[in-house]
Structure formats: C-alpha cells, structure tokens
Design a protein around this motif. Structure first.
Motif, PDB file in Angstrom:
ATOM      1  N   PRO A  66      41.735  48.300  35.224  1.00 28.80           N
ATOM      2  CA  PRO A  66      40.730  47.456  34.567  1.00 28.80           C
ATOM      3  C   PRO A  66      40.827  45.980  34.935  1.00 28.80           C
ATOM      4  CG  PRO A  66      42.404  48.192  33.006  1.00 28.80           C
ATOM      5  CD  PRO A  66      42.616  48.970  34.258  1.00 28.80           C
ATOM      6  N   TRP A  67      41.954  45.552  35.484  1.00 26.89           N
ATOM      7  CA  TRP A  67      42.128  44.147  35.869  1.00 26.89           C
ATOM      8  C   TRP A  67      41.875  43.915  37.362  1.00 26.89           C
ATOM      9  CZ3 TRP A  67      46.130  47.447  34.576  1.00 26.89           C
ATOM     10  CH2 TRP A  67      46.967  47.822  35.627  1.00 26.89           C
ATOM     11  N   SER A  68      41.343  44.904  38.066  1.00 25.33           N
ATOM     12  CA  SER A  68      41.268  44.845  39.530  1.00 25.33           C
ATOM     13  C   SER A  68      40.352  43.738  40.050  1.00 25.33           C
ATOM     14  CB  SER A  68      40.812  46.193  40.086  1.00 25.33           C
ATOM     15  OG  SER A  68      39.554  46.554  39.546  1.00 25.33           O
ATOM     16  N   ASP A  69      39.414  43.228  39.241  1.00 22.72           N
ATOM     17  CA  ASP A  69      38.509  42.175  39.689  1.00 22.72           C
ATOM     18  C   ASP A  69      39.025  40.773  39.369  1.00 22.72           C
ATOM     19  OD1 ASP A  69      36.527  43.861  40.824  1.00 22.72           O
ATOM     20  OD2 ASP A  69      35.839  44.362  38.811  1.00 22.72           O
ATOM     21  N   PHE A  70      40.300  40.697  38.944  1.00 27.35           N
ATOM     22  CA  PHE A  70      40.923  39.405  38.658  1.00 27.35           C
ATOM     23  C   PHE A  70      42.023  39.122  39.682  1.00 27.35           C
ATOM     24  CE2 PHE A  70      39.276  40.642  34.512  1.00 27.35           C
ATOM     25  CZ  PHE A  70      38.690  39.468  34.068  1.00 27.35           C
ATOM     26  N   ASP A  71      42.270  37.847  39.922  1.00 27.61           N
ATOM     27  CA  ASP A  71      43.369  37.448  40.811  1.00 27.61           C
ATOM     28  C   ASP A  71      43.862  36.082  40.338  1.00 27.61           C
ATOM     29  OD1 ASP A  71      45.194  37.008  42.755  1.00 27.61           O
ATOM     30  OD2 ASP A  71      43.779  36.955  44.429  1.00 27.61           O
ATOM     31  N   GLY A  72      44.932  36.095  39.532  1.00 26.30           N
ATOM     32  CA  GLY A  72      45.372  34.810  39.004  1.00 26.30           C
ATOM     33  C   GLY A  72      46.656  34.877  38.214  1.00 26.30           C
ATOM     34  N   GLU A  73      46.873  33.833  37.408  1.00 23.98           N
ATOM     35  CA  GLU A  73      48.109  33.687  36.652  1.00 23.98           C
ATOM     36  C   GLU A  73      47.787  33.309  35.212  1.00 23.98           C
ATOM     37  OE1 GLU A  73      50.289  30.652  38.568  1.00 23.98           O
ATOM     38  OE2 GLU A  73      50.631  31.776  40.431  1.00 23.98           O
ATOM     39  N   VAL A  74      48.651  33.762  34.309  1.00 23.82           N
ATOM     40  CA  VAL A  74      48.525  33.409  32.896  1.00 23.82           C
ATOM     41  C   VAL A  74      49.895  32.977  32.394  1.00 23.82           C
ATOM     42  CG1 VAL A  74      47.904  34.171  30.578  1.00 23.82           C
ATOM     43  CG2 VAL A  74      46.689  35.107  32.560  1.00 23.82           C
ATOM     44  N   SER A  75      49.956  31.815  31.780  1.00 22.46           N
ATOM     45  CA  SER A  75      51.178  31.326  31.155  1.00 22.46           C
ATOM     46  C   SER A  75      51.006  31.435  29.635  1.00 22.46           C
ATOM     47  CB  SER A  75      51.449  29.877  31.558  1.00 22.46           C
ATOM     48  OG  SER A  75      52.565  29.362  30.861  1.00 22.46           O
ATOM     49  N   ILE A  76      51.951  32.074  28.968  1.00 24.40           N
ATOM     50  CA  ILE A  76      51.843  32.330  27.526  1.00 24.40           C
ATOM     51  C   ILE A  76      52.985  31.635  26.798  1.00 24.40           C
ATOM     52  CG2 ILE A  76      51.883  34.104  25.732  1.00 24.40           C
ATOM     53  CD1 ILE A  76      50.731  36.053  27.737  1.00 24.40           C
ATOM     54  N   LYS A  77      52.627  30.935  25.737  1.00 19.80           N
ATOM     55  CA  LYS A  77      53.616  30.310  24.873  1.00 19.80           C
ATOM     56  C   LYS A  77      53.115  30.399  23.444  1.00 19.80           C
ATOM     57  CE  LYS A  77      56.306  26.074  24.165  1.00 19.80           C
ATOM     58  NZ  LYS A  77      56.547  24.676  24.603  1.00 19.80           N
ATOM     59  N   LEU A  78      53.759  31.245  22.638  1.00 16.39           N
ATOM     60  CA  LEU A  78      53.339  31.484  21.261  1.00 16.39           C
ATOM     61  C   LEU A  78      54.498  31.180  20.315  1.00 16.39           C
ATOM     62  CD1 LEU A  78      51.604  34.959  21.792  1.00 16.39           C
ATOM     63  CD2 LEU A  78      50.534  32.698  21.893  1.00 16.39           C
ATOM     64  N   ASP A  79      54.203  30.395  19.304  1.00 14.40           N
ATOM     65  CA  ASP A  79      55.228  30.122  18.300  1.00 14.40           C
ATOM     66  C   ASP A  79      55.527  31.376  17.482  1.00 14.40           C
ATOM     67  OD1 ASP A  79      55.339  27.523  19.170  1.00 14.40           O
ATOM     68  OD2 ASP A  79      53.981  26.764  17.621  1.00 14.40           O
ATOM     69  N   GLU A  80      54.457  32.152  17.165  1.00 14.36           N
ATOM     70  CA  GLU A  80      54.630  33.393  16.418  1.00 14.36           C
ATOM     71  C   GLU A  80      53.635  34.432  16.910  1.00 14.36           C
ATOM     72  OE1 GLU A  80      54.387  33.032  12.218  1.00 14.36           O
ATOM     73  OE2 GLU A  80      56.135  31.735  12.026  1.00 14.36           O
ATOM     74  N   LEU A  81      54.111  35.674  17.080  1.00 14.67           N
ATOM     75  CA  LEU A  81      53.256  36.811  17.406  1.00 14.67           C
ATOM     76  C   LEU A  81      53.515  37.900  16.381  1.00 14.67           C
ATOM     77  CD1 LEU A  81      51.346  38.505  19.154  1.00 14.67           C
ATOM     78  CD2 LEU A  81      53.330  39.153  20.547  1.00 14.67           C
ATOM     79  N   ALA A  82      52.492  38.211  15.584  1.00  7.98           N
ATOM     80  CA  ALA A  82      52.615  39.231  14.544  1.00  7.98           C
ATOM     81  C   ALA A  82      52.090  40.561  15.067  1.00  7.98           C
ATOM     82  CB  ALA A  82      51.838  38.802  13.295  1.00  7.98           C
ATOM     83  N   LEU A  83      52.959  41.569  15.109  1.00 10.12           N
ATOM     84  CA  LEU A  83      52.568  42.892  15.578  1.00 10.12           C
ATOM     85  C   LEU A  83      51.931  43.687  14.441  1.00 10.12           C
ATOM     86  CD1 LEU A  83      55.691  43.900  17.709  1.00 10.12           C
ATOM     87  CD2 LEU A  83      53.640  42.658  18.421  1.00 10.12           C
ATOM     88  N   LYS A  84      51.154  44.702  14.814  1.00  8.71           N
ATOM     89  CA  LYS A  84      50.517  45.555  13.816  1.00  8.71           C
ATOM     90  C   LYS A  84      51.551  46.303  12.984  1.00  8.71           C
ATOM     91  CE  LYS A  84      46.205  46.320  16.356  1.00  8.71           C
ATOM     92  NZ  LYS A  84      45.338  47.329  17.020  1.00  8.71           N
TER      93      LYS A  84
END
Length: 317
Positions: A66-84
């Motif tokens: 599903p990501w095949s039409d993308f070409d790049g980078e993502v930088s993630i920085k989260l203070d808090e991530l609440a899981l289900k």
C-alpha cells in the motif's frame, strides 16, 4: 496536539516526500486514521493519473504494498503514545524510510513505566521473488513489568518483577499477512528478584491445608502432612533469577528450550513446546512441559516424603 510538517513533490512518481511528526500526546487510533487518509488519497491520485501497464507484481499474482507510490522519510517524536490495549509509551522516537521496495523503521526508542524499548523493523518487497514480502525485526527491552501487557484483570498478576529481553523475528510470504504469520524467531526473557504465583489460596483453602496437615499427623499419614506443608511453597515462589526462551522454527511450533527459576527454597528447570500453528490461537493449544525440581531447607523433607526428589545435590545445595 498532533503536528505534521511535510514536503511533497506531486509532479513526480513515486511521490517524494519528507515529514516530521511530533505530538505531546497521540493515540494509536489517531495514527491509524492519518495513515489511512494518506494511503487513500494517494491511491485515488494514482488511479486517475496512471494509465501505464500493470507492474510485474500483477503477473506474479502479488499485490503491491500500500505504500508503493511513496518514496521518502518520516521522523517521529512523540511525548506520549496511547495504545488501544491501554499501555502508554513515552519519549517515543523513530525514523521511517519508505519506498516500493522497502519499509523500514529504525532507531526506535521508547520508555514505559520506567522500562525501555529499543529496536528496528523492516519489510522488503521484491515482485520477482515467489515470496515477494519479507519481514525482519529485532527488539530489546529492559526493566519491563509484564503486568503492563495483560488484557485480563487479576487480583494479583501471576508474575511480579522487572524483566529484560530480546526478540528477533524473520518471515516471508506472498502477502503481508502471510509474511507475518510465517515468521521464525526467538524470544529470550530474564528476570531478577521477583515472585511467580502458581495459584492463589483464599482463607478457606488455607484452613483446609491446616486441617489436612493435622489430620495427616493424627492418622499417621506422612504423605498427607507433607503435601499440606509443601503446597504453600509453590503459591508465591520468590526467585533470585528467572529465564525463559521461546523459539518458533520452520514447523511453526513454539518450542521452550529453557525455563529456569532459582529461588530461596526452590529450583525449577524445564523445557517443552506449544503445539500452535496459528499464533492468534496460541493460548488455545496444549502446552507440553517437562520440569525438573530442586529444593532447599525444610521443603526438601516434604518433597522427599512425597518421593518427588532424588538423592543428587547440586553445587549450591
């Protein structure tokens, strides 16, 4: 509080981009909605702009990622991530690289209730291969309380303490789902200075054991007395060290080459397997476990009376 800064170049295909995702607090649902929106918009754009012949993946009956039409980078920085599931990760950082051939997540770091998680994961796609998708991941965790990951409510969680571990997985398949289900790997867990609760004794059960011990003495039944006096040792087993290893091989059976607990009065050394092919139903399959038992102190007398101990003595007694 979700901030997403991106640079896109829509005139080029696959779509080059660079994004920074930051937030003071975000939920798993927020991330899923964001990804679904991006993938849906990109799929629609590709369908309206592309009239080129289908890629080789179609000839091999392999669906493109599903990501095949993308070409790049993502930088993630989260203070808090609440899981289900209810857990909350803090100070989460990760770097993603995305292209048709590769989806990788590197430099993953996070903390959870004082414990740490570090790792990386990758998913490669090669339509020329018969099993086009390959997944691989490696994670290390330190000082983790296992009760954090329980979905059940316990009056007292059966394992208390802080644990370290390492997880390595690799798999391949015709589809993403098949690659994840097909994986082989191993999980090693070690713990120190904790408690393993095999069962709980309410006040009625404790009175029953006392009565059984007294009855055994009055009837001159040493086995009954020994059983009543030995059972409490297995209720809350304090341990100095604990180790567990799980291995999943080509036969998809989960093997337990090592299960070891060293406590004040008790030593348990075991191995076995879980006859589970489908990981989603692993708890519904039988567990085969062979256990060796060692003891110290007064527990030795009780287990010898029950003929559960041999005559060998280890170096540590």
């Amino acid at each position: 509080n979700l901030k997403l800064g991106c640079q896109f170049y829509p005139e080029r295909q696959p779509l080059p981009f660079k994004c920074n995702l930051t937030s003071s607090r975000v939920s798993q649902g927020d991330i899923e909605l964001l990804m679904a929106s991006l993938l849906t918009n990109d799929t629609a754009a590709s369908a309206s702009n592309n009239s080129a012949p289908a890629p080789l993946a179609a000839a091999t009956n392999t669906q493109r990622p599903p990501w095949s039409d993308f070409d790049g980078e993502v930088s993630i920085k989260l203070d808090e991530l609440a899981l289900k599931s209810g857990q909350v990760f803090t100070e989460l950082k990760a770097n993603l690289n995305i292209s048709e051939a590769l989806l990788s997540v590197k430099d993953i770091t996070a903390t959870i209730n004082g414990g740490g998680l570090f790792g990386q994961a990758s998913l490669t796609y090669d339509p020329i291969q018969s099993r086009a998708y390959r997944v691989a991941s490696s994670f290390v965790f330190e000082h983790i309380d296992p009760s954090l990951f329980s979905k059940r409510t316990y009056s007292k969680f059966p394992v208390q303490g802080l644990f370290d571990g390492q997880l390595k997985l690799a798999g391949s398949g015709h589809t993403l789902e098949e690659a994840y289900e097909d994986f082989e790997g191993d999980l090693t867990i070690t713990g120190r200075n904790g408690v393993l609760t095999a069962f709980e004794l309410d006040s009625r059960s404790q009175l029953g054991l006392i009565g059984a011990g007294i009855l055994g003495q009055s009837l001159n039944r040493p086995g009954m007395t020994a059983m009543a006096q030995a059972i409490p040792y297995f209720k809350d087993m304090k341990f100095e060290s604990f180790s567990l290893q799980l291995v999943r091989g080509k036969d998809k059976q989960v093997r337990i080459p090592e299960l070891k607990l060293m406590g004040d009065n008790l030593c348990i050394n075991g191995h076995g397997a879980i006859a589970a092919g489908n990981l989603g139903k692993i708890l519904d399959h039988p567990l085969y476990l062979s256990i060796g038992l060692g003891a110290k102190g007064r527990l030795v007398d009780h287990l010898e009376t029950l003929q559960l101990l041999g005559s060998k003595t280890s170096e540590d007694g």
